[in-house]
Write an enzyme that holds these catalytic residues in place. Structure first.
Site, PDB file in Angstrom:
ATOM      1  N   PHE A  51      -2.013  15.907   4.620  1.00 31.11           N
ATOM      2  CA  PHE A  51      -2.246  15.278   3.327  1.00 31.11           C
ATOM      3  C   PHE A  51      -0.977  15.403   2.490  1.00 31.11           C
ATOM      4  O   PHE A  51      -0.450  16.487   2.301  1.00 31.11           O
ATOM      5  CB  PHE A  51      -3.429  15.917   2.604  1.00 31.11           C
ATOM      6  CG  PHE A  51      -3.878  15.123   1.414  1.00 31.11           C
ATOM      7  CD1 PHE A  51      -4.711  14.024   1.580  1.00 31.11           C
ATOM      8  CD2 PHE A  51      -3.436  15.447   0.141  1.00 31.11           C
ATOM      9  CE1 PHE A  51      -5.105  13.257   0.488  1.00 31.11           C
ATOM     10  CE2 PHE A  51      -3.826  14.694  -0.960  1.00 31.11           C
ATOM     11  CZ  PHE A  51      -4.659  13.599  -0.779  1.00 31.11           C
ATOM     12  N   GLU A  98       0.842  -1.200   0.000  1.00 29.08           N
ATOM     13  CA  GLU A  98       0.000   0.000   0.000  1.00 29.08           C
ATOM     14  C   GLU A  98       0.875   1.247   0.000  1.00 29.08           C
ATOM     15  O   GLU A  98       2.015   1.211   0.448  1.00 29.08           O
ATOM     16  CB  GLU A  98      -0.852   0.013   1.278  1.00 29.08           C
ATOM     17  CG  GLU A  98      -2.287  -0.456   1.086  1.00 29.08           C
ATOM     18  CD  GLU A  98      -3.193   0.584   0.427  1.00 29.08           C
ATOM     19  OE1 GLU A  98      -2.692   1.479  -0.286  1.00 29.08           O
ATOM     20  OE2 GLU A  98      -4.401   0.486   0.616  1.00 29.08           O
ATOM     21  N   ASP A  99       0.294   2.348  -0.456  1.00 23.80           N
ATOM     22  CA  ASP A  99       1.012   3.618  -0.370  1.00 23.80           C
ATOM     23  C   ASP A  99       0.909   4.203   1.042  1.00 23.80           C
ATOM     24  O   ASP A  99       1.898   4.641   1.615  1.00 23.80           O
ATOM     25  CB  ASP A  99       0.495   4.623  -1.415  1.00 23.80           C
ATOM     26  CG  ASP A  99      -1.032   4.806  -1.399  1.00 23.80           C
ATOM     27  OD1 ASP A  99      -1.738   4.090  -0.656  1.00 23.80           O
ATOM     28  OD2 ASP A  99      -1.516   5.675  -2.140  1.00 23.80           O
ATOM     29  N   ARG A 106       1.616  11.965  -8.700  1.00 30.46           N
ATOM     30  CA  ARG A 106       2.105  10.626  -8.354  1.00 30.46           C
ATOM     31  C   ARG A 106       3.560  10.413  -8.755  1.00 30.46           C
ATOM     32  O   ARG A 106       4.262   9.598  -8.162  1.00 30.46           O
ATOM     33  CB  ARG A 106       1.270   9.553  -9.075  1.00 30.46           C
ATOM     34  CG  ARG A 106      -0.160   9.426  -8.595  1.00 30.46           C
ATOM     35  CD  ARG A 106      -0.778   8.168  -9.188  1.00 30.46           C
ATOM     36  NE  ARG A 106      -2.226   8.152  -9.142  1.00 30.46           N
ATOM     37  CZ  ARG A 106      -2.955   7.739  -8.094  1.00 30.46           C
ATOM     38  NH1 ARG A 106      -2.362   7.334  -7.006  1.00 30.46           N
ATOM     39  NH2 ARG A 106      -4.275   7.758  -8.140  1.00 30.46           N
ATOM     40  N   ASP A 125      -4.330   5.235   6.311  1.00 29.87           N
ATOM     41  CA  ASP A 125      -4.830   6.467   6.933  1.00 29.87           C
ATOM     42  C   ASP A 125      -5.901   6.070   7.948  1.00 29.87           C
ATOM     43  O   ASP A 125      -5.581   5.750   9.093  1.00 29.87           O
ATOM     44  CB  ASP A 125      -5.362   7.360   5.807  1.00 29.87           C
ATOM     45  CG  ASP A 125      -5.873   8.698   6.286  1.00 29.87           C
ATOM     46  OD1 ASP A 125      -5.526   9.108   7.391  1.00 29.87           O
ATOM     47  OD2 ASP A 125      -6.633   9.355   5.536  1.00 29.87           O
TER      48      ASP A 125
HETATM   49  P1  IMP Z   1      -7.684   4.713   4.300  1.00 32.17           P
HETATM   50  O1  IMP Z   1      -8.244   5.956   4.922  1.00 32.17           O
HETATM   51  O2  IMP Z   1      -6.662   4.057   5.190  1.00 32.17           O
HETATM   52  O3  IMP Z   1      -8.774   3.791   3.866  1.00 32.17           O
HETATM   53  O4  IMP Z   1      -6.880   5.201   3.027  1.00 32.17           O
HETATM   54  C1  IMP Z   1      -7.271   4.875   1.745  1.00 32.17           C
HETATM   55  C2  IMP Z   1      -6.558   5.632   0.654  1.00 32.17           C
HETATM   56  O5  IMP Z   1      -6.722   7.040   0.858  1.00 32.17           O
HETATM   57  C3  IMP Z   1      -5.069   5.434   0.530  1.00 32.17           C
HETATM   58  O6  IMP Z   1      -4.698   4.220  -0.099  1.00 32.17           O
HETATM   59  C4  IMP Z   1      -4.737   6.640  -0.335  1.00 32.17           C
HETATM   60  O7  IMP Z   1      -5.020   6.381  -1.694  1.00 32.17           O
HETATM   61  C5  IMP Z   1      -5.690   7.692   0.187  1.00 32.17           C
HETATM   62  N1  IMP Z   1      -4.985   8.622   1.115  1.00 32.17           N
HETATM   63  C6  IMP Z   1      -5.055   8.675   2.461  1.00 32.17           C
HETATM   64  N2  IMP Z   1      -4.267   9.647   2.950  1.00 32.17           N
HETATM   65  C7  IMP Z   1      -3.663  10.213   1.873  1.00 32.17           C
HETATM   66  C8  IMP Z   1      -2.695  11.265   1.718  1.00 32.17           C
HETATM   67  O8  IMP Z   1      -2.198  11.914   2.656  1.00 32.17           O
HETATM   68  N3  IMP Z   1      -2.340  11.562   0.424  1.00 32.17           N
HETATM   69  C9  IMP Z   1      -2.828  10.893  -0.667  1.00 32.17           C
HETATM   70  N4  IMP Z   1      -3.712   9.894  -0.556  1.00 32.17           N
HETATM   71  C10 IMP Z   1      -4.124   9.561   0.698  1.00 32.17           C
HETATM   72 MG    MG Z   2      -5.723   7.954  -3.782  1.00 29.91          MG
END
Ligand code: IMP
Ligand code: MG
Length: 179
Positions: free
Chosen positions: A151, A98-99, A164, A102
């Site tokens: 962010f 994963e990147d 990206r 969050d």
């Molecule tokens: P989750 O909130 O853990 O479900 O995050 C899901 C997705 O939100 C991640 O895989 C990213 O694609 C996107 N995301 C969350 N935080 C960031 C950020 O700081 N920058 C860019 N994308 C984010």
């Molecule tokens: Mg995204």
């Protein structure tokens, strides 16, 4: 793009050093196993392509595209699988790439989903961890960097699909979000 950057949070050098370290750990941990690297597109693409070069083991790769409903900067927790894995994962040692984690909602949904397919193991490797906003507990085996609640974009992460391709992780100027 450069004019939109407020500050670089993690430099290209720091990222590359960390990727090597994680690659070495994975190489140790997965010796003799049947490693399947599962990339979550598109955020994983730069991290995954650098990381797999540092894993000195035979492995296979597969990809998923998921979309979490919500605005550009906030995830809702409702996850839709846009593209599923091509192959079965039964008896495989799955490592999700994963990147960023969050809220954790995307990953916890994915983990539950993949576990129903009877893999031998499922673990997570994420470049970034943003624990302040966690809503669902997820166990991340390999974390690149733990970051504050800001962010970020670059090295695979986007804002409205842009940025990206930056080789580092950075914070954008506030005016970028007002466009
Ligand atoms: P989750 O909130 O853990 O479900 O995050 C899901 C997705 O939100 C991640 O895989 C990213 O694609 C996107 N995301 C969350 N935080 C960031 C950020 O700081 N920058 C860019 N994308 C984010
Ligand atoms: Mg995204």
């Amino acid at each position: 793009m450069e004019k939109d950057i407020l500050k670089i949070m993690i430099s290209e050098e720091e990222i590359q050093k960390k990727v090597k370290e994680i690659g070495q750990r994975i190489t140790e941990d997965y010796k003799g196993r049947d490693l399947l690297v599962v990339g979550i597109l598109k955020g994983c693409m730069l991290f995954l392509s650098d990381l797999v070069k540092e894993i000195k083991l035979p492995l296979t790769m597969d990809f998923m595209v998921v979309s979490s409903y919500g605005s550009a900067t906030k995830s809702s927790g409702v996850v839709r699988i846009i593209k599923d894995l091509e192959r079965e994962i039964q008896d495989k040692d799955v490592l999700i790439i994963e990147d960023i984690v969050d809220t954790g909602l995307t990953l916890s949904y994915l983990m539950e989903n993949l576990k129903t397919r009877n893999p031998r193991s499922v673990k997570v490797c994420s470049l970034l961890d943003k624990p302040d906003r966690r809503k669902a507990a997820v166990d991340i085996e390999y974390v690149g960097f733990t970051i504050p609640d800001e962010f970020v974009v670059g090295y695979g992460l986007d804002y409205s699909e842009v940025y990206r391709n930056l080789p580092f992780v950075c914070v954008l100027k506030p005016e970028v979000y007002m466009k």
